[in-house]
Design a protein around this motif. Structure first.
Motif, PDB file in Angstrom:
ATOM      1  N   LYS A   1      12.087  15.642   6.090  1.00  0.00           N
ATOM      2  CA  LYS A   1      13.099  15.392   5.064  1.00  0.00           C
ATOM      3  C   LYS A   1      13.057  16.449   3.977  1.00  0.00           C
ATOM      4  O   LYS A   1      14.100  16.940   3.519  1.00  0.00           O
ATOM      5  N   ALA A   2      11.851  16.823   3.550  1.00  0.00           N
ATOM      6  CA  ALA A   2      11.715  17.827   2.494  1.00  0.00           C
ATOM      7  C   ALA A   2      12.285  19.162   2.942  1.00  0.00           C
ATOM      8  O   ALA A   2      12.953  19.857   2.158  1.00  0.00           O
ATOM      9  N   LEU A   3      12.041  19.538   4.186  1.00  0.00           N
ATOM     10  CA  LEU A   3      12.543  20.816   4.699  1.00  0.00           C
ATOM     11  C   LEU A   3      14.058  20.787   4.854  1.00  0.00           C
ATOM     12  O   LEU A   3      14.743  21.787   4.591  1.00  0.00           O
ATOM     13  N   GLU A   4      14.589  19.644   5.269  1.00  0.00           N
ATOM     14  CA  GLU A   4      16.047  19.512   5.397  1.00  0.00           C
ATOM     15  C   GLU A   4      16.721  19.688   4.039  1.00  0.00           C
ATOM     16  O   GLU A   4      17.762  20.351   3.924  1.00  0.00           O
ATOM     17  N   GLN A   5      16.120  19.126   3.002  1.00  0.00           N
ATOM     18  CA  GLN A   5      16.683  19.238   1.655  1.00  0.00           C
ATOM     19  C   GLN A   5      16.694  20.682   1.168  1.00  0.00           C
ATOM     20  O   GLN A   5      17.563  21.072   0.382  1.00  0.00           O
TER      21      GLN A   5
ATOM     22  N   PHE B   1       8.328  26.604   9.519  1.00  0.00           N
ATOM     23  CA  PHE B   1       7.465  26.199   8.413  1.00  0.00           C
ATOM     24  C   PHE B   1       6.136  25.656   8.935  1.00  0.00           C
ATOM     25  O   PHE B   1       5.068  25.966   8.388  1.00  0.00           O
ATOM     26  N   ILE B   2       6.184  24.842   9.991  1.00  0.00           N
ATOM     27  CA  ILE B   2       4.946  24.289  10.543  1.00  0.00           C
ATOM     28  C   ILE B   2       4.055  25.396  11.085  1.00  0.00           C
ATOM     29  O   ILE B   2       2.827  25.340  10.954  1.00  0.00           O
TER      30      ILE B   2
ATOM     31  N   LYS C   1       4.377  25.265  -2.981  1.00  0.00           N
ATOM     32  CA  LYS C   1       4.809  25.861  -4.251  1.00  0.00           C
ATOM     33  C   LYS C   1       5.714  27.066  -3.983  1.00  0.00           C
ATOM     34  O   LYS C   1       6.708  27.272  -4.670  1.00  0.00           O
ATOM     35  N   GLU C   2       5.331  27.873  -2.999  1.00  0.00           N
ATOM     36  CA  GLU C   2       6.099  29.075  -2.674  1.00  0.00           C
ATOM     37  C   GLU C   2       7.539  28.728  -2.324  1.00  0.00           C
ATOM     38  O   GLU C   2       8.478  29.442  -2.703  1.00  0.00           O
ATOM     39  N   PHE C   3       7.723  27.602  -1.591  1.00  0.00           N
ATOM     40  CA  PHE C   3       9.061  27.208  -1.164  1.00  0.00           C
ATOM     41  C   PHE C   3       9.668  26.134  -2.070  1.00  0.00           C
ATOM     42  O   PHE C   3      10.660  25.513  -1.716  1.00  0.00           O
ATOM     43  N   LYS C   4       9.005  25.917  -3.241  1.00  0.00           N
ATOM     44  CA  LYS C   4       9.510  24.981  -4.257  1.00  0.00           C
ATOM     45  C   LYS C   4       9.713  23.579  -3.695  1.00  0.00           C
ATOM     46  O   LYS C   4      10.713  22.909  -3.959  1.00  0.00           O
ATOM     47  N   ILE C   5       8.734  23.129  -2.910  1.00  0.00           N
ATOM     48  CA  ILE C   5       8.736  21.772  -2.367  1.00  0.00           C
ATOM     49  C   ILE C   5       7.792  20.927  -3.212  1.00  0.00           C
ATOM     50  O   ILE C   5       6.618  21.270  -3.375  1.00  0.00           O
ATOM     51  N   ASP C   6       8.284  19.847  -3.761  1.00  0.00           N
ATOM     52  CA  ASP C   6       7.523  18.976  -4.654  1.00  0.00           C
ATOM     53  C   ASP C   6       6.486  18.190  -3.851  1.00  0.00           C
ATOM     54  O   ASP C   6       6.833  17.341  -3.030  1.00  0.00           O
ATOM     55  N   PHE C   7       5.189  18.489  -4.069  1.00  0.00           N
ATOM     56  CA  PHE C   7       4.134  17.767  -3.352  1.00  0.00           C
ATOM     57  C   PHE C   7       3.451  16.744  -4.249  1.00  0.00           C
ATOM     58  O   PHE C   7       2.462  16.126  -3.854  1.00  0.00           O
ATOM     59  N   CYS C   8       3.962  16.554  -5.456  1.00  0.00           N
ATOM     60  CA  CYS C   8       3.373  15.570  -6.376  1.00  0.00           C
ATOM     61  C   CYS C   8       4.267  14.338  -6.421  1.00  0.00           C
ATOM     62  O   CYS C   8       4.061  13.376  -5.699  1.00  0.00           O
ATOM     63  N   CYS C   9       5.301  14.373  -7.242  1.00  0.00           N
ATOM     64  CA  CYS C   9       6.199  13.221  -7.355  1.00  0.00           C
ATOM     65  C   CYS C   9       6.964  12.970  -6.060  1.00  0.00           C
ATOM     66  O   CYS C   9       7.305  11.828  -5.739  1.00  0.00           O
ATOM     67  N   GLY C  10       7.239  14.050  -5.311  1.00  0.00           N
ATOM     68  CA  GLY C  10       7.957  13.899  -4.046  1.00  0.00           C
ATOM     69  C   GLY C  10       7.051  13.867  -2.846  1.00  0.00           C
ATOM     70  O   GLY C  10       7.491  14.083  -1.708  1.00  0.00           O
TER      71      GLY C  10
END
Length: 231
Positions: free
Chosen positions: A42-46, A54-55, A26-35
């Motif tokens: 891939k998510a981090l590249e986007q 991040f890891i 959530k902090e980094f606005k990464i979609d963990f539901c639909c995405g």
């Protein structure tokens, strides 16, 4: 066992294994539901984020959360029974009263929409609602009978009939534990099928969180609170 994270894992799998990771996503606005089905890489590249950094944040967050949980469980051994009961009611009973209706809606919807292709969801729906009924009745009995008795007689001897209330509560805990085990088994440890929708994904994530909370809840009662009066 040490938790490991890698870029090849899907977002959904990371949140499933470590629910608190949702806060970092959530902090980094990464979609963990639909995405949730895309890989972490891939998510981090986007988002233009460095994978190694991040890891490491994930690992640090996991270790801190693990240590916090262990410290909290140790702390409760020293807390007076009335304070421990208040914590159980406000934190764990409150959580169940909030989450059970939400999960009921989600799981019913997922079963109705995807049950034909995934018949295990129909069984999951039945098992969940069986557990929901068990838990809701259990909370009432604890809050209206067992917990007031403990507060009233803390430090005094319990009669055989009063001690049987502890046995009844532990039996009910075991029943819920067996249902949780069946739910995990039929879903293959809450493994999501390819292309699972957002509600499907969120339902499984919430069931993982529910299971973790119930385990801690039952530990506080069976292994800390009840043993003060049954041993």
């Amino acid at each position: 066992m040490k938790q490991t994270f890698s870029g090849s894992q899907t977002i959904a799998q990371i949140v499933t294994d470590f629910p608190h990771a949702a806060n970092l996503f959530k902090e980094f606005k990464i979609d963990f539901c639909c995405g949730g089905q895309q890989s972490l890489t891939k998510a981090l590249e986007q988002k233009g984020l460095d994978e190694e950094t991040f890891i490491q944040k994930l690992r640090t967050s996991y270790e801190e959360e693990k240590k916090r949980g262990e410290q909290q469980l140790t702390m409760w051994k020293l807390v007076p029974s009335d304070k421990l009961i208040d914590h159980i009611v406000h934190t764990h009973h409150g959580y169940l009263r909030q989450e059970l209706p939400v999960l009921s809606s989600f799981i019913t919807k997922v079963s109705r929409v995807h049950g034909e292709a995934h018949p295990e969801l129909i069984e999951l729906n039945l098992l969940f609602h069986q557990m929901k009924v068990e838990l809701e009745q259990h909370l009432i009995e604890e809050e209206e009978i067992l917990f007031p008795l403990i507060k009233r007689k803390d430090g005094q001897a319990f009669s055989p009939s009063e001690k049987s209330l502890f046995e009844k509560a532990e039996t009910e805990h075991s029943t819920v534990g067996e249902i949780l085990q069946k739910m995990r088994s039929i879903t293959q440890d809450y493994t999501l099928p390819e292309g699972a929708c957002g509600t499907y994904t969120l339902s499984f994530q919430k069931l993982e969180l529910l299971e973790a909370d119930i385990f801690q809840h039952v530990h506080l009662e069976n292994n800390i609170l009840f043993t003060r009066f049954t041993q």
